[in-house]
Design a protein around this motif. Structure first.
Motif, PDB file in Angstrom:
ATOM      1  N   TRP A  35       0.815  -1.208   0.000  1.00 53.56           N
ATOM      2  CA  TRP A  35       0.000   0.000   0.000  1.00 53.56           C
ATOM      3  C   TRP A  35       0.852   1.263   0.000  1.00 53.56           C
ATOM      4  O   TRP A  35       0.326   2.353  -0.234  1.00 53.56           O
ATOM      5  CB  TRP A  35      -0.936  -0.004   1.196  1.00 53.56           C
ATOM      6  N   THR A  36       2.132   1.153   0.263  1.00 46.00           N
ATOM      7  CA  THR A  36       3.017   2.326   0.258  1.00 46.00           C
ATOM      8  C   THR A  36       3.876   2.386  -1.002  1.00 46.00           C
ATOM      9  O   THR A  36       4.738   3.252  -1.110  1.00 46.00           O
ATOM     10  CB  THR A  36       3.926   2.299   1.496  1.00 46.00           C
ATOM     11  N   ASN A  37       3.645   1.476  -1.934  1.00 45.98           N
ATOM     12  CA  ASN A  37       4.369   1.496  -3.202  1.00 45.98           C
ATOM     13  C   ASN A  37       4.100   2.820  -3.924  1.00 45.98           C
ATOM     14  O   ASN A  37       2.962   3.288  -3.960  1.00 45.98           O
ATOM     15  CB  ASN A  37       3.901   0.308  -4.050  1.00 45.98           C
ATOM     16  N   PRO A  38       5.145   3.468  -4.512  1.00 43.81           N
ATOM     17  CA  PRO A  38       4.921   4.753  -5.208  1.00 43.81           C
ATOM     18  C   PRO A  38       3.853   4.673  -6.289  1.00 43.81           C
ATOM     19  O   PRO A  38       3.062   5.616  -6.452  1.00 43.81           O
ATOM     20  CB  PRO A  38       6.299   5.061  -5.814  1.00 43.81           C
ATOM     21  N   ASN A  39       3.804   3.568  -7.049  1.00 50.43           N
ATOM     22  CA  ASN A  39       2.762   3.426  -8.071  1.00 50.43           C
ATOM     23  C   ASN A  39       1.371   3.390  -7.452  1.00 50.43           C
ATOM     24  O   ASN A  39       0.416   3.975  -7.985  1.00 50.43           O
ATOM     25  CB  ASN A  39       3.000   2.147  -8.885  1.00 50.43           C
ATOM     26  N   THR A  40       1.263   2.706  -6.319  1.00 47.30           N
ATOM     27  CA  THR A  40      -0.023   2.627  -5.626  1.00 47.30           C
ATOM     28  C   THR A  40      -0.469   3.997  -5.143  1.00 47.30           C
ATOM     29  O   THR A  40      -1.612   4.422  -5.371  1.00 47.30           O
ATOM     30  CB  THR A  40       0.078   1.661  -4.435  1.00 47.30           C
ATOM     31  N   LEU A  41       0.437   4.719  -4.484  1.00 46.21           N
ATOM     32  CA  LEU A  41       0.098   6.040  -3.948  1.00 46.21           C
ATOM     33  C   LEU A  41      -0.236   7.025  -5.066  1.00 46.21           C
ATOM     34  O   LEU A  41      -1.183   7.815  -4.955  1.00 46.21           O
ATOM     35  CB  LEU A  41       1.271   6.562  -3.104  1.00 46.21           C
ATOM     36  N   ALA A  42       0.532   6.965  -6.158  1.00 47.61           N
ATOM     37  CA  ALA A  42       0.274   7.862  -7.291  1.00 47.61           C
ATOM     38  C   ALA A  42      -1.089   7.564  -7.917  1.00 47.61           C
ATOM     39  O   ALA A  42      -1.827   8.489  -8.298  1.00 47.61           O
ATOM     40  CB  ALA A  42       1.381   7.719  -8.330  1.00 47.61           C
ATOM     41  N   SER A  43      -1.434   6.287  -8.008  1.00 49.63           N
ATOM     42  CA  SER A  43      -2.726   5.912  -8.589  1.00 49.63           C
ATOM     43  C   SER A  43      -3.875   6.401  -7.718  1.00 49.63           C
ATOM     44  O   SER A  43      -4.871   6.935  -8.228  1.00 49.63           O
ATOM     45  CB  SER A  43      -2.806   4.388  -8.752  1.00 49.63           C
ATOM     46  N   PHE A  44      -3.752   6.229  -6.407  1.00 54.08           N
ATOM     47  CA  PHE A  44      -4.811   6.687  -5.507  1.00 54.08           C
ATOM     48  C   PHE A  44      -4.935   8.214  -5.538  1.00 54.08           C
ATOM     49  O   PHE A  44      -6.043   8.762  -5.483  1.00 54.08           O
ATOM     50  CB  PHE A  44      -4.546   6.210  -4.085  1.00 54.08           C
ATOM     51  N   ALA A  45      -3.799   8.916  -5.621  1.00 52.39           N
ATOM     52  CA  ALA A  45      -3.851  10.375  -5.694  1.00 52.39           C
ATOM     53  C   ALA A  45      -4.539  10.826  -6.980  1.00 52.39           C
ATOM     54  O   ALA A  45      -5.390  11.728  -6.962  1.00 52.39           O
ATOM     55  CB  ALA A  45      -2.431  10.942  -5.627  1.00 52.39           C
ATOM     56  N   ALA A  46      -4.183  10.188  -8.095  1.00 50.93           N
ATOM     57  CA  ALA A  46      -4.815  10.530  -9.370  1.00 50.93           C
ATOM     58  C   ALA A  46      -6.304  10.229  -9.336  1.00 50.93           C
ATOM     59  O   ALA A  46      -7.132  11.013  -9.828  1.00 50.93           O
ATOM     60  CB  ALA A  46      -4.137   9.756 -10.509  1.00 50.93           C
ATOM     61  N   ALA A  47      -6.672   9.081  -8.732  1.00 44.14           N
ATOM     62  CA  ALA A  47      -8.084   8.725  -8.632  1.00 44.14           C
ATOM     63  C   ALA A  47      -8.845   9.764  -7.820  1.00 44.14           C
ATOM     64  O   ALA A  47      -9.953  10.185  -8.195  1.00 44.14           O
ATOM     65  CB  ALA A  47      -8.233   7.341  -8.005  1.00 44.14           C
ATOM     66  N   GLY A  48      -8.271  10.206  -6.684  1.00 44.58           N
ATOM     67  CA  GLY A  48      -8.917  11.205  -5.852  1.00 44.58           C
ATOM     68  C   GLY A  48      -9.146  12.509  -6.597  1.00 44.58           C
ATOM     69  O   GLY A  48     -10.235  13.093  -6.556  1.00 44.58           O
ATOM     70  N   ILE A  49      -8.115  12.978  -7.305  1.00 43.47           N
ATOM     71  CA  ILE A  49      -8.222  14.243  -8.046  1.00 43.47           C
ATOM     72  C   ILE A  49      -9.272  14.139  -9.145  1.00 43.47           C
ATOM     73  O   ILE A  49     -10.117  15.030  -9.323  1.00 43.47           O
ATOM     74  CB  ILE A  49      -6.843  14.619  -8.635  1.00 43.47           C
ATOM     75  N   LEU A  50      -9.236  13.030  -9.891  1.00 45.10           N
ATOM     76  CA  LEU A  50     -10.164  12.867 -11.012  1.00 45.10           C
ATOM     77  C   LEU A  50     -11.606  12.721 -10.529  1.00 45.10           C
ATOM     78  O   LEU A  50     -12.525  13.300 -11.128  1.00 45.10           O
ATOM     79  CB  LEU A  50      -9.756  11.647 -11.838  1.00 45.10           C
ATOM     80  N   LEU A  51     -11.822  11.969  -9.461  1.00 46.69           N
ATOM     81  CA  LEU A  51     -13.191  11.770  -8.988  1.00 46.69           C
ATOM     82  C   LEU A  51     -13.765  13.029  -8.342  1.00 46.69           C
ATOM     83  O   LEU A  51     -14.962  13.307  -8.473  1.00 46.69           O
ATOM     84  CB  LEU A  51     -13.235  10.585  -8.021  1.00 46.69           C
ATOM     85  N   VAL A  52     -12.915  13.807  -7.667  1.00 43.93           N
ATOM     86  CA  VAL A  52     -13.379  15.104  -7.148  1.00 43.93           C
ATOM     87  C   VAL A  52     -13.714  16.042  -8.310  1.00 43.93           C
ATOM     88  O   VAL A  52     -14.734  16.750  -8.293  1.00 43.93           O
ATOM     89  CB  VAL A  52     -12.310  15.727  -6.227  1.00 43.93           C
ATOM     90  N   SER A  53     -12.874  16.023  -9.343  1.00 47.99           N
ATOM     91  CA  SER A  53     -13.153  16.840 -10.537  1.00 47.99           C
ATOM     92  C   SER A  53     -14.471  16.423 -11.173  1.00 47.99           C
ATOM     93  O   SER A  53     -15.242  17.272 -11.648  1.00 47.99           O
ATOM     94  CB  SER A  53     -12.014  16.689 -11.554  1.00 47.99           C
ATOM     95  N   PHE A  54     -14.731  15.120 -11.169  1.00 47.33           N
ATOM     96  CA  PHE A  54     -15.979  14.613 -11.738  1.00 47.33           C
ATOM     97  C   PHE A  54     -17.186  15.188 -10.993  1.00 47.33           C
ATOM     98  O   PHE A  54     -18.168  15.625 -11.614  1.00 47.33           O
ATOM     99  CB  PHE A  54     -15.979  13.089 -11.669  1.00 47.33           C
ATOM    100  N   VAL A  55     -17.125  15.204  -9.665  1.00 45.55           N
ATOM    101  CA  VAL A  55     -18.238  15.750  -8.879  1.00 45.55           C
ATOM    102  C   VAL A  55     -18.445  17.223  -9.200  1.00 45.55           C
ATOM    103  O   VAL A  55     -19.591  17.690  -9.377  1.00 45.55           O
ATOM    104  CB  VAL A  55     -17.970  15.553  -7.374  1.00 45.55           C
ATOM    105  N   LEU A  56     -17.354  17.988  -9.314  1.00 44.83           N
ATOM    106  CA  LEU A  56     -17.467  19.420  -9.634  1.00 44.83           C
ATOM    107  C   LEU A  56     -18.052  19.632 -11.022  1.00 44.83           C
ATOM    108  O   LEU A  56     -18.865  20.542 -11.237  1.00 44.83           O
ATOM    109  CB  LEU A  56     -16.083  20.074  -9.537  1.00 44.83           C
ATOM    110  N   ILE A  57     -17.660  18.785 -11.973  1.00 47.43           N
ATOM    111  CA  ILE A  57     -18.191  18.891 -13.337  1.00 47.43           C
ATOM    112  C   ILE A  57     -19.685  18.591 -13.348  1.00 47.43           C
ATOM    113  O   ILE A  57     -20.472  19.278 -14.021  1.00 47.43           O
ATOM    114  CB  ILE A  57     -17.433  17.933 -14.279  1.00 47.43           C
TER     115      ILE A  57
END
Length: 457
Positions: free
Chosen positions: A221-243
């Protein structure tokens, strides 16, 4: 049911069951596939990941496309894609072609399942007939996951792993012949447009989320790829709600998520699929690493779970008619948790298999009661314009739940096993027991949450 309704139900259930089988049918065959096609051992997981990414990532988008383009049309297109992808997978001789085939199967799942559910809802008005149809659909989809493990072992041992792909081809052809004759076209009645920015952000967000979950299961769960994916998912899904707040024709009107039956119904569905499919993963480890079962024997041990899911699908509608949707979900989760927690008593003794068989049977019945009640709850009280969206949400809950459960339980299991100085069988047993505590606890927590927050219609 009329004759046409029965024929439509058979076609839709056949498609849903086949796609559920595809999710797990290759799991026990992965080492053999890697040796035949040329996958490195560290890349084998991509055979499953390619399917999961597409089936979970595109399902909401394709549910909305079906609303606009026609649900029968998208159902037929998806089944044609399934047949083509399965044929390509069965004939694949390189890793690249095999992965393309799995992507096609995953995209077919994202296209067919929400369209099939919407067609089922349009064929049956709300009431006992629809509840029974949803019960059969839920039981066959859940049973399909277990059947895939059994069927994959049988086909690999008796014929070839290629038949795990090729078996879909005649099924897809049969459905394509019959579907236009028995399914009525349906689509959204009001004029609307596809929300391109919303579709782009939610699809990429779900892809990033599923990729992060898969990466966590493979590494940490602390793998850089894992953390980057979760961060990207959070940003994109928050953007989706705003859209969606500003969109003239939103992909997911936020008002539908404000409905308790839709939001909490889908939470229940996600947790139902996450807990039961991850339990299969844990018990597979136990059977093979502790009791020494072969992959085929381990797969056959889950036949009682499959039988329980079928029975649960038949009981579910009757229980809903007697006590209501909400109570059925709560009772189902409590019973599932009560059946799961005794599995912490599993040991290295061969006789433990009897505890496993009884507990998984009871848990399978209870899990399907929850799944049927979740389907009825999350798709009730909606207009024809919202049926594709509602079924897209339920399909997304299923696929994300299936993908979410295993990495979470795998992380608990790994935390106990890694660094343990005990023999392999003992350390695996300790890790499985710890994860089972978490799994059963999630069932009880889900029951409490639904009891508190799901409002009656």
């Amino acid at each position: 049911m009329s004759r046409r309704q029965r024929m439509a139900l058979i076609v839709l259930l056949t498609a849903s069951f086949t796609l559920a089988v595809d999710f797990s049918i290759l799991n026990v065959a992965l080492p053999t596939i890697g040796a035949d096609v040329g996958f490195a051992i560290e890349n084998l997981q991509w055979i499953a990941t390619a399917f999961a990414l597409c089936s979970a990532g595109f399902t909401l988008l394709m549910g909305r496309v079906a609303d606009l383009a026609g649900r029968r049309r998208m159902f037929v297109i998806g089944m044609a894609l399934l047949g083509a992808g399965s044929l390509a997978g069965g004939l694949a001789t390189t890793p690249e072609l095999l992965l393309i085939a799995r992507v096609a199967q995953g995209f077919a799942t994202a296209t067919v399942v929400p369209a099939a559910l919407a067609l089922l809802l349009s064929a049956f008005p709300e009431g006992r007939a629809r509840d029974k149809a949803l019960g059969l659909n839920g039981s066959l989809m859940a049973a399909g996951f277990t059947t895939g493990a059994i069927l994959g072992g049988l086909l690999t041992d008796l014929l070839s792993w290629r038949w795990a792909f090729l078996i879909n081809v005649p099924i897809a052809v049969g459905v394509l012949i019959v579907a236009p004759l028995v399914l009525k076209e349906s689509r959204a009645s009001s004029r609307t447009k596809l929300d391109i920015p919303g579709a782009f952000t939610v699809t990429l967000g779900l892809l990033a989320l599923v990729f992060g979950l898969t990466s966590a299961a493979e590494g940490s769960w602390t793998n850089p790829n894992t953390l980057a994916s979760f961060a990207a998912a959070g940003i994109l899904l928050v953007s989706f709600v705003l859209i969606e707040r500003r969109a003239a024709f939103p992909l997911v009107p936020l008002s539908i998520l404000a409905r308790s039956n839709v939001s909490w119904g889908n939470v229940a569905g996600l947790l139902a699929f996450a807990t039961e499919t991850s339990l299969v993963f844990l018990l597979t480890l136990y059977l093979q690493k502790v009791l020494g079962y072969t992959p085929l024997a381990a797969g056959l041990s889950f036949a009682v779970l499959g039988a329980g899911t079928v029975i649960g699908g038949l009981i579910g509608p009757k229980l809903i008619a007697r006590i209501g949707n909400k109570a059925a979900i709560v009772v189902g989760f409590v019973a599932q948790g009560a059946a799961t927690l005794p599995l912490v008593l599993l040991s290295q003794a061969p006789g433990s298999i009897w505890l496993l068989l009884v507990a998984t049977f009871v848990g399978g019945v209870a899990n399907l009661v929850v799944i049927v009640a979740f389907m009825v709850t999350a798709t009730s009280g909606l207009g024809s314009d919202e049926q594709g969206l509602a079924t897209g949400l339920t399909t997304m809950s299923q696929q994300v739940g299936i993908t979410l459960g295993t990495p979470v339980m795998s992380a608990v299991f790994t935390a106990v096993v890694v660094g343990s100085g005990a023999p392999l069988a003992e350390s695996v047993l300790s890790g499985v027991s710890a994860a089972i505590w978490v799994n059963g606890g999630l069932c009880i927590a889900a029951a409490i949450a639904i009891a508190l927050f799901l409002r009656r219609r």
